[in-house]
Design a protein around this motif. Structure first.
Motif, PDB file in Angstrom:
ATOM      1  N   THR A  67       1.449  10.537  18.145  1.00  0.00           N
ATOM      2  CA  THR A  67       0.937  11.379  17.073  1.00  0.00           C
ATOM      3  C   THR A  67       1.468  10.887  15.725  1.00  0.00           C
ATOM      4  O   THR A  67       2.682  10.791  15.545  1.00  0.00           O
ATOM      5  CB  THR A  67       1.382  12.834  17.287  1.00  0.00           C
ATOM      6  N   PRO A  68       0.613  10.574  14.760  1.00  0.00           N
ATOM      7  CA  PRO A  68       1.084  10.134  13.445  1.00  0.00           C
ATOM      8  C   PRO A  68       1.908  11.222  12.752  1.00  0.00           C
ATOM      9  O   PRO A  68       1.612  12.411  12.859  1.00  0.00           O
ATOM     10  CB  PRO A  68      -0.213   9.864  12.680  1.00  0.00           C
ATOM     11  N   LEU A  69       2.937  10.806  12.035  1.00  0.00           N
ATOM     12  CA  LEU A  69       3.798  11.709  11.274  1.00  0.00           C
ATOM     13  C   LEU A  69       3.691  11.378   9.783  1.00  0.00           C
ATOM     14  O   LEU A  69       3.531  10.210   9.423  1.00  0.00           O
ATOM     15  CB  LEU A  69       5.250  11.575  11.742  1.00  0.00           C
ATOM     16  N   PRO A  70       3.811  12.364   8.898  1.00  0.00           N
ATOM     17  CA  PRO A  70       3.494  12.168   7.476  1.00  0.00           C
ATOM     18  C   PRO A  70       4.655  11.697   6.610  1.00  0.00           C
ATOM     19  O   PRO A  70       4.831  12.170   5.482  1.00  0.00           O
ATOM     20  CB  PRO A  70       3.036  13.566   7.055  1.00  0.00           C
ATOM     21  N   PHE A  71       5.456  10.759   7.090  1.00  0.00           N
ATOM     22  CA  PHE A  71       6.633  10.325   6.332  1.00  0.00           C
ATOM     23  C   PHE A  71       6.306   9.122   5.443  1.00  0.00           C
ATOM     24  O   PHE A  71       6.875   8.038   5.606  1.00  0.00           O
ATOM     25  CB  PHE A  71       7.775   9.983   7.289  1.00  0.00           C
ATOM     26  N   HIS A  72       5.395   9.296   4.505  1.00  0.00           N
ATOM     27  CA  HIS A  72       5.034   8.178   3.642  1.00  0.00           C
ATOM     28  C   HIS A  72       4.481   8.681   2.309  1.00  0.00           C
ATOM     29  O   HIS A  72       4.105   9.848   2.169  1.00  0.00           O
ATOM     30  CB  HIS A  72       3.990   7.291   4.323  1.00  0.00           C
ATOM     31  N   VAL A  73       4.486   7.779   1.347  1.00  0.00           N
ATOM     32  CA  VAL A  73       3.775   7.988   0.081  1.00  0.00           C
ATOM     33  C   VAL A  73       2.948   6.743  -0.192  1.00  0.00           C
ATOM     34  O   VAL A  73       3.350   5.619   0.140  1.00  0.00           O
ATOM     35  CB  VAL A  73       4.723   8.246  -1.110  1.00  0.00           C
ATOM     36  N   ALA A  74       1.782   6.952  -0.805  1.00  0.00           N
ATOM     37  CA  ALA A  74       0.931   5.820  -1.175  1.00  0.00           C
ATOM     38  C   ALA A  74       1.521   5.096  -2.376  1.00  0.00           C
ATOM     39  O   ALA A  74       2.210   5.696  -3.205  1.00  0.00           O
ATOM     40  CB  ALA A  74      -0.481   6.321  -1.505  1.00  0.00           C
ATOM     41  N   MET A  75       1.265   3.805  -2.445  1.00  0.00           N
ATOM     42  CA  MET A  75       1.740   3.000  -3.565  1.00  0.00           C
ATOM     43  C   MET A  75       0.538   2.546  -4.390  1.00  0.00           C
ATOM     44  O   MET A  75      -0.428   2.016  -3.837  1.00  0.00           O
ATOM     45  CB  MET A  75       2.508   1.782  -3.049  1.00  0.00           C
ATOM     46  N   PRO A  76       0.564   2.750  -5.711  1.00  0.00           N
ATOM     47  CA  PRO A  76      -0.564   2.300  -6.539  1.00  0.00           C
ATOM     48  C   PRO A  76      -0.721   0.785  -6.458  1.00  0.00           C
ATOM     49  O   PRO A  76       0.282   0.054  -6.420  1.00  0.00           O
ATOM     50  CB  PRO A  76      -0.174   2.731  -7.962  1.00  0.00           C
TER      51      PRO A  76
ATOM     52  N   ALA B  97       0.797  -1.225   0.000  1.00  0.00           N
ATOM     53  CA  ALA B  97       0.000   0.000   0.000  1.00  0.00           C
ATOM     54  C   ALA B  97       0.829   1.273   0.000  1.00  0.00           C
ATOM     55  O   ALA B  97       0.294   2.352  -0.254  1.00  0.00           O
ATOM     56  CB  ALA B  97      -0.931   0.014   1.218  1.00  0.00           C
ATOM     57  N   GLY B  98       2.126   1.187   0.299  1.00  0.00           N
ATOM     58  CA  GLY B  98       2.919   2.405   0.358  1.00  0.00           C
ATOM     59  C   GLY B  98       4.314   2.176   0.886  1.00  0.00           C
ATOM     60  O   GLY B  98       4.730   1.045   1.154  1.00  0.00           O
ATOM     61  N   THR B  99       5.032   3.293   1.038  1.00  0.00           N
ATOM     62  CA  THR B  99       6.387   3.286   1.577  1.00  0.00           C
ATOM     63  C   THR B  99       6.458   4.298   2.710  1.00  0.00           C
ATOM     64  O   THR B  99       6.017   5.439   2.560  1.00  0.00           O
ATOM     65  CB  THR B  99       7.413   3.638   0.488  1.00  0.00           C
ATOM     66  N   TRP B 100       7.020   3.873   3.833  1.00  0.00           N
ATOM     67  CA  TRP B 100       7.155   4.725   5.018  1.00  0.00           C
ATOM     68  C   TRP B 100       8.633   4.883   5.334  1.00  0.00           C
ATOM     69  O   TRP B 100       9.349   3.892   5.503  1.00  0.00           O
ATOM     70  CB  TRP B 100       6.437   4.109   6.209  1.00  0.00           C
ATOM     71  N   THR B 101       9.097   6.113   5.399  1.00  0.00           N
ATOM     72  CA  THR B 101      10.474   6.408   5.783  1.00  0.00           C
ATOM     73  C   THR B 101      10.479   6.807   7.251  1.00  0.00           C
ATOM     74  O   THR B 101       9.764   7.721   7.656  1.00  0.00           O
ATOM     75  CB  THR B 101      11.051   7.542   4.917  1.00  0.00           C
ATOM     76  N   VAL B 102      11.285   6.107   8.041  1.00  0.00           N
ATOM     77  CA  VAL B 102      11.281   6.298   9.487  1.00  0.00           C
ATOM     78  C   VAL B 102      12.589   6.977   9.894  1.00  0.00           C
ATOM     79  O   VAL B 102      13.645   6.354   9.891  1.00  0.00           O
ATOM     80  CB  VAL B 102      11.125   4.956  10.225  1.00  0.00           C
ATOM     81  N   PRO B 103      12.537   8.277  10.220  1.00  0.00           N
ATOM     82  CA  PRO B 103      13.757   8.991  10.612  1.00  0.00           C
ATOM     83  C   PRO B 103      14.320   8.457  11.922  1.00  0.00           C
ATOM     84  O   PRO B 103      13.656   7.693  12.635  1.00  0.00           O
ATOM     85  CB  PRO B 103      13.275  10.444  10.777  1.00  0.00           C
ATOM     86  N   PRO B 104      15.543   8.849  12.270  1.00  0.00           N
ATOM     87  CA  PRO B 104      16.122   8.411  13.542  1.00  0.00           C
ATOM     88  C   PRO B 104      15.224   8.787  14.715  1.00  0.00           C
ATOM     89  O   PRO B 104      14.592   9.843  14.736  1.00  0.00           O
ATOM     90  CB  PRO B 104      17.451   9.187  13.604  1.00  0.00           C
TER      91      PRO B 104
END
Length: 272
Positions: A142-151, A53-60
């Motif tokens: 609190t959710p953080l917006p570090f993601h993009v949806a995947m087609p 469904a997507g990609t999530w980048t998780v910062p330090p």
């Protein structure tokens, strides 16, 4: 538990199983799933979590909530993790898709303590109290917006994953439309229907996500240049608008610990 296999302890009658693991740089946990929900915290480095469904980048010093039975892949960029594997019935508020969250000092210290537990830790004393408190603290995140949806379509997902791996300013809607043998208008309409974004907006966000691992070793100026921004100021403005924090917070010299927001609702993370 340190560097333990979940399969070896999954049967233990504990709602929360804490495991700390150190990974070599660039390690990839290929596609897999867990019976339990997972709270995956990166004490160091950057993680990139992929699902269908997507990609999530998780910062330090952030974490990602991964739903139970979700096929996912994790790329570890200099990461030492503190994971909690949680019985799904204990967290009915858990989000239905992966969610990146903040990790304030209290939660971080609880995680550090919990990964020293044995699998069958005592429920009646300090260890049981820490495990219970961990669930309360996670529910307040609190959710953080570090993601993009995947087609969902295979051909569009292939284009997107290629771009995430190597963002290229030379890629345009016309280039992608040609790859899928569609007119630019038809391609754009289809892409928006599957992701909720135009292809150009999706690529712009993907470029910004690519900056997060870059900033581990590069300056803001270097990252801006490598990603094709006209100036560090333009890059900083776009990054801050997208993620709520300036890119300087993610450089080696600027990585600070943020307390994050505290709310009163026990299912905040589940509303992501």
């Amino acid at each position: 538990m340190r560097n333990a296999s979940l399969d070896a302890v999954d049967h233990v009658n504990r709602v929360v199983l804490p495991i700390g693991t150190d990974y070599p740089p660039g390690h990839v946990l290929d596609w897999h799933e867990h019976r339990r929900a997972q709270f995956l915290y990166g004490a160091t480095g950057v993680m990139v979590v992929d699902t269908g469904a997507g990609t999530w980048t998780v910062p330090p010093e952030r974490a990602v909530l991964i739903p139970a039975a979700t096929q996912h892949r994790v790329r570890m960029l200099g990461v030492s993790t503190r994971s909690l594997y949680i019985e799904p019935d204990a967290v009915p508020w858990w989000p239905a898709t992966c969610t990146v969250v903040d990790v304030p000092p209290l939660l971080r210290e609880l995680l550090v303590s919990a990964v020293e537990f044995e699998a069958d830790y005592s429920l009646s004393g300090r260890e049981g109290c820490i495990a219970a408190l961990l669930l309360h603290e996670i529910a307040e995140r609190t959710p953080l917006p570090f993601h993009v949806a995947m087609p969902p379509s295979t051909d569009l997902a292939e284009l997107c994953r290629e771009y995430l791996a190597a963002p290229d300013l030379g890629i345009t809607n016309a280039v992608w439309a040609d790859r899928t043998a569609r007119s630019e208008r038809a391609f754009t309409r289809r892409f928006r229907a599957e992701t909720g974004d135009s292809p150009a907006a999706w690529r712009a966000r993907a470029r910004l996500l690519a900056a997060v691992p870059l900033l581990r070793t590069a300056s803001v100026t270097e990252a801006a240049g490598r990603l094709g921004y006209a100036s560090p100021a333009a890059f900083t403005t776009a990054f801050t608008r997208a993620f709520g924090l300036p890119p300087s917070r993610f450089t080696a010299g600027g990585q600070g610990r943020t307390a994050g927001s505290q709310g009163s609702c026990p299912s905040r993370a589940g509303r992501a």
